[in-house]
Design a protein around this motif. Structure first.
Motif, PDB file in Angstrom:
ATOM      1  N   ARG A  94       0.827  -1.182  -0.033  1.00 32.10           N
ATOM      2  CA  ARG A  94       0.019   0.040  -0.135  1.00 32.10           C
ATOM      3  C   ARG A  94       0.778   1.340  -0.050  1.00 32.10           C
ATOM      4  N   GLY A  95       1.976   1.177   0.847  1.00 37.24           N
ATOM      5  CA  GLY A  95       2.823   2.461   0.768  1.00 37.24           C
ATOM      6  C   GLY A  95       3.254   2.634  -0.427  1.00 37.24           C
ATOM      7  N   GLN A  96       3.893   1.684  -1.180  1.00 35.34           N
ATOM      8  CA  GLN A  96       4.618   1.840  -2.408  1.00 35.34           C
ATOM      9  C   GLN A  96       3.558   2.424  -3.454  1.00 35.34           C
ATOM     10  N   LEU A  97       2.395   1.852  -3.571  1.00 34.95           N
ATOM     11  CA  LEU A  97       1.419   2.130  -4.607  1.00 34.95           C
ATOM     12  C   LEU A  97       0.838   3.632  -4.375  1.00 34.95           C
ATOM     13  N   ALA A  98       0.643   3.828  -3.088  1.00 31.97           N
ATOM     14  CA  ALA A  98       0.256   5.227  -2.726  1.00 31.97           C
ATOM     15  C   ALA A  98       1.489   6.230  -2.943  1.00 31.97           C
ATOM     16  N   ARG A  99       2.472   5.858  -3.044  1.00 34.07           N
ATOM     17  CA  ARG A  99       3.753   6.866  -3.414  1.00 34.07           C
ATOM     18  C   ARG A  99       3.650   6.968  -4.854  1.00 34.07           C
ATOM     19  N   VAL A 100       3.311   5.902  -5.518  1.00 29.37           N
ATOM     20  CA  VAL A 100       3.137   6.170  -6.934  1.00 29.37           C
ATOM     21  C   VAL A 100       2.197   7.233  -7.422  1.00 29.37           C
ATOM     22  N   LEU A 101       0.968   6.763  -6.786  1.00 29.16           N
ATOM     23  CA  LEU A 101      -0.271   7.680  -7.138  1.00 29.16           C
ATOM     24  C   LEU A 101      -0.036   9.159  -6.914  1.00 29.16           C
ATOM     25  N   ARG A 102       0.728   9.157  -5.439  1.00 26.58           N
ATOM     26  CA  ARG A 102       0.988  10.530  -5.015  1.00 26.58           C
ATOM     27  C   ARG A 102       1.965  11.513  -5.961  1.00 26.58           C
ATOM     28  N   ASN A 103       2.964  10.567  -6.592  1.00 26.06           N
ATOM     29  CA  ASN A 103       4.049  11.383  -7.355  1.00 26.06           C
ATOM     30  C   ASN A 103       3.015  11.732  -8.768  1.00 26.06           C
ATOM     31  N   LEU A 104       2.396  11.075  -9.227  1.00 29.35           N
ATOM     32  CA  LEU A 104       1.583  11.208 -10.352  1.00 29.35           C
ATOM     33  C   LEU A 104       0.700  12.617 -10.356  1.00 29.35           C
TER      34      LEU A 104
ATOM     35  N   GLY B 128      10.529  21.752  -8.518  1.00 29.25           N
ATOM     36  CA  GLY B 128      10.512  20.633  -9.228  1.00 29.25           C
ATOM     37  C   GLY B 128      11.225  19.359  -8.572  1.00 29.25           C
ATOM     38  N   GLY B 129      11.756  19.489  -7.474  1.00 25.38           N
ATOM     39  CA  GLY B 129      12.230  18.331  -6.952  1.00 25.38           C
ATOM     40  C   GLY B 129      13.533  17.881  -7.347  1.00 25.38           C
ATOM     41  N   ALA B 130      13.865  16.481  -7.107  1.00 25.99           N
ATOM     42  CA  ALA B 130      15.207  16.097  -7.576  1.00 25.99           C
ATOM     43  C   ALA B 130      14.946  15.214  -8.976  1.00 25.99           C
ATOM     44  N   GLY B 131      13.995  15.034  -9.286  1.00 24.87           N
ATOM     45  CA  GLY B 131      13.713  14.290 -10.574  1.00 24.87           C
ATOM     46  C   GLY B 131      13.822  12.719 -10.140  1.00 24.87           C
ATOM     47  N   LEU B 132      13.570  12.361  -9.256  1.00 28.15           N
ATOM     48  CA  LEU B 132      13.434  10.943  -8.740  1.00 28.15           C
ATOM     49  C   LEU B 132      11.933  10.587  -8.471  1.00 28.15           C
ATOM     50  N   GLY B 133      10.932  11.289  -8.725  1.00 27.61           N
ATOM     51  CA  GLY B 133       9.650  10.776  -8.526  1.00 27.61           C
ATOM     52  C   GLY B 133       9.091   9.677  -9.620  1.00 27.61           C
ATOM     53  N   LEU B 134       9.238   9.965 -10.945  1.00 29.89           N
ATOM     54  CA  LEU B 134       8.731   9.218 -11.929  1.00 29.89           C
ATOM     55  C   LEU B 134       9.693   8.042 -12.136  1.00 29.89           C
ATOM     56  N   ALA B 135      10.941   8.039 -11.872  1.00 28.87           N
ATOM     57  CA  ALA B 135      11.860   6.855 -11.632  1.00 28.87           C
ATOM     58  C   ALA B 135      11.392   5.990 -10.774  1.00 28.87           C
ATOM     59  N   ILE B 136      11.079   6.308  -9.561  1.00 25.02           N
ATOM     60  CA  ILE B 136      10.445   5.680  -8.358  1.00 25.02           C
ATOM     61  C   ILE B 136       9.367   5.066  -8.835  1.00 25.02           C
TER      62      ILE B 136
END
Length: 486
Positions: free
Chosen positions: A375-385, A443-451
């Motif tokens: 749940r934590g990882q999938l929530a992190r993906v949706l949060r980044n998107l 903009g952040g560090a540019g790691l969100g979409l990679a993660i």
């Protein structure tokens, strides 16, 4: 024995040796059986010739016995009396009697008739039609001992109606010579043939394994030099060695790419960490000298950025190490609605959190869809998107959940400028920013979409970007749908 060539040569030699020994034994047995059958036939012919004379009442002392010293004959009357033997027979074994001298006969049974009618219609004896029996033995004829096969034929004389057994022998010398000759030829030829097989196998194996030695030496050189750009030689053949070389080069290419990606990752991470650390140090040094001008909110913001970046780097390291996500059944629609509702008043929420929503998000979600994962990882993906869409949207952001061919699809779209088609794969690389003009703080560090893409892969899913109906970017996260509980 450490050499593959030696083991292959020895193994081939042993296999051929076993096969040749088995084949040679079979040939010798077949040859011996054939020659014995021929010898038995010769002995049977002689025995039946003599038995035919007895059946015609030829006197025993006038029988035409073979004058060949290699054809001994012994005639035994019923009761065990030796009635006649061939000339020159000195010793015999393997027949019913071992005597080699005729013994006196018993008087003829009464009832004989001397009328002339007997001459007109003489009685005839009978040679048994039963198959003769054969035995092996020895005989000495004219001082020459030898091995023989004896055929025994029963016969009944005509007038006296006496039963005799005719033993006729045929020598085994021919059979023994032939078998001995073949055996000696095999004993001489077998070692030579095995030597040829071993030598040829050694040479062929050496030739076949020569490319393997080239691969080994090149791999040793690559290990010593640590130069992953080098490649092993690939043979022109299409055999297993060529496939091994190609696979080895593919592995080296993947390893080189991985090492290069790791080096770039470390360099980029060091660069990204240097800026907030330097800013935080400057603020703390100024605050230490002039406490009245200390920018506490700025220091806290830099600390949060450091904490968030460290959390991102730690998550990427865990994903690169192959850590499998925890398996939990999740309601896809509920997960999406919770992340959309997570918008808080402006201000940081802590590591991995989101800033306040600038643009409302329209949610369209099908109920009853479930996925399995962390749940934590999938929530992190949706949060980044969602964060990415709200940063780039002009006026609207849409988020949806639907089912498509057995997979659950999370879609997040915006009406912004979109992502150029040639850049759609590049944005998933680490530390990549297409909008370089904006500040790091925004903009952040540019790691969100990679993660996000790494998390999708670890959940057996995919993450892609395309053009949304509103003209901006459309990100789609596809995950396997959870099976219905039994």
């Amino acid at each position: 024995m450490r050499s593959v060539r030696a083991r292959a040569a020895l193994g081939a030699t042993l296999v051929v040796a076993v096969a040749l020994i088995a084949a040679g034994a079979a040939v010798l047995l077949a040859l011996r059986s054939s020659l014995i059958d021929r010898t038995d036939l010769q002995a049977e012919v002689v025995a039946r010739e003599v038995a035919s004379q007895i059946a015609l009442d030829t006197p025993l002392d006038r029988l035409e016995l073979p004058d060949d010293e290699e054809r001994p004959v012994q005639i035994v009357e019923e009761g065990g009396r030796v009635a006649a033997v061939s000339e020159g027979l000195e010793a015999i074994s393997g027949t019913s009697r071992t005597a080699v001298a005729p013994q006196p006969s018993a008087p003829a049974p009464p009832g004989g008739d001397d009328d002339d009618d007997d001459d007109d219609d003489p009685a005839r004896g009978e040679v048994s039609n039963d198959a003769p029996w054969f035995t092996s033995g020895t005989a000495t004829v004219d001082g020459e001992p030898g091995d023989y096969r004896f055929a025994a034929v029963e016969v009944t004389s005509g007038r006296e109606q006496r039963t005799y057994t005719v033993h006729a022998g045929a020598p085994l010398a021919t059979e023994q010579d032939a078998v001995g000759t073949v055996r000696e030829a095999m004993l001489v030829g077998l070692p030579l043939l095995l030597a040829v097989v071993g030598s040829v196998t050694w040479l062929v194996t050496r030739r076949a394994l020569r490319p393997v030695e080239g691969i080994r030496s090149e791999m040793a050189a690559i290990t010593a030099s640590e130069d992953l750009s080098r490649r092993v030689p690939e043979p022109a053949s299409r055999d297993e060695v060529a496939r091994l070389a190609r696979t080895t080069n593919e592995t080296l290419a993947a390893l080189e790419a991985s090492v290069e990606r790791q080096r770039r990752f470390v360099a980029d991470a060091s660069h990204e960490l240097r800026s907030p650390i330097a800013s935080l140090r400057t603020q703390l040094e100024v605050g230490a000298a002039h406490p009245e001008v200390l920018d506490v909110p700025g220091a806290v913001e830099d600390t949060v950025r450091l904490q968030q970046l460290a959390a991102d780097l730690l998550l990427l390291a865990r994903l690169d190490a192959g850590e499998r996500p925890g398996l939990t059944r999740l309601d896809a629609a509920l997960l999406l609605r919770e992340e959309v509702a997570l918008g808080a008043p402006p201000g940081p929420e802590g590591p991995g959190g989101r800033t306040g929503d600038r643009i409302p998000v329209e949610v369209r979600a099908e109920d009853g869809l479930e996925v399995v994962g962390s749940r934590g990882q999938l929530a992190r993906v949706l949060r980044n998107l969602l964060d990415n869409a709200q940063r780039h949207a002009a006026a609207s952001v849409t988020a949806s959940v639907r089912e498509d061919r057995g997979r659950v699809v999370f879609a997040v779209g915006d009406d912004g400028s979109g992502v150029p088609e040639e850049q759609r794969e590049r944005i998933f690389e680490r530390f990549v920013r297409l909008d370089d003009a904006r500040s790091r703080d925004e903009g952040g560090a540019g790691l969100g979409l990679a993660i996000a893409r790494d998390v999708a892969r670890h959940h057996d899913g995919t993450l892609t970007v395309s053009r949304s109906p509103a003209g901006g970017a459309l990100f789609e996260l596809r995950l396997p749908r959870a099976a219905e509980p039994s």
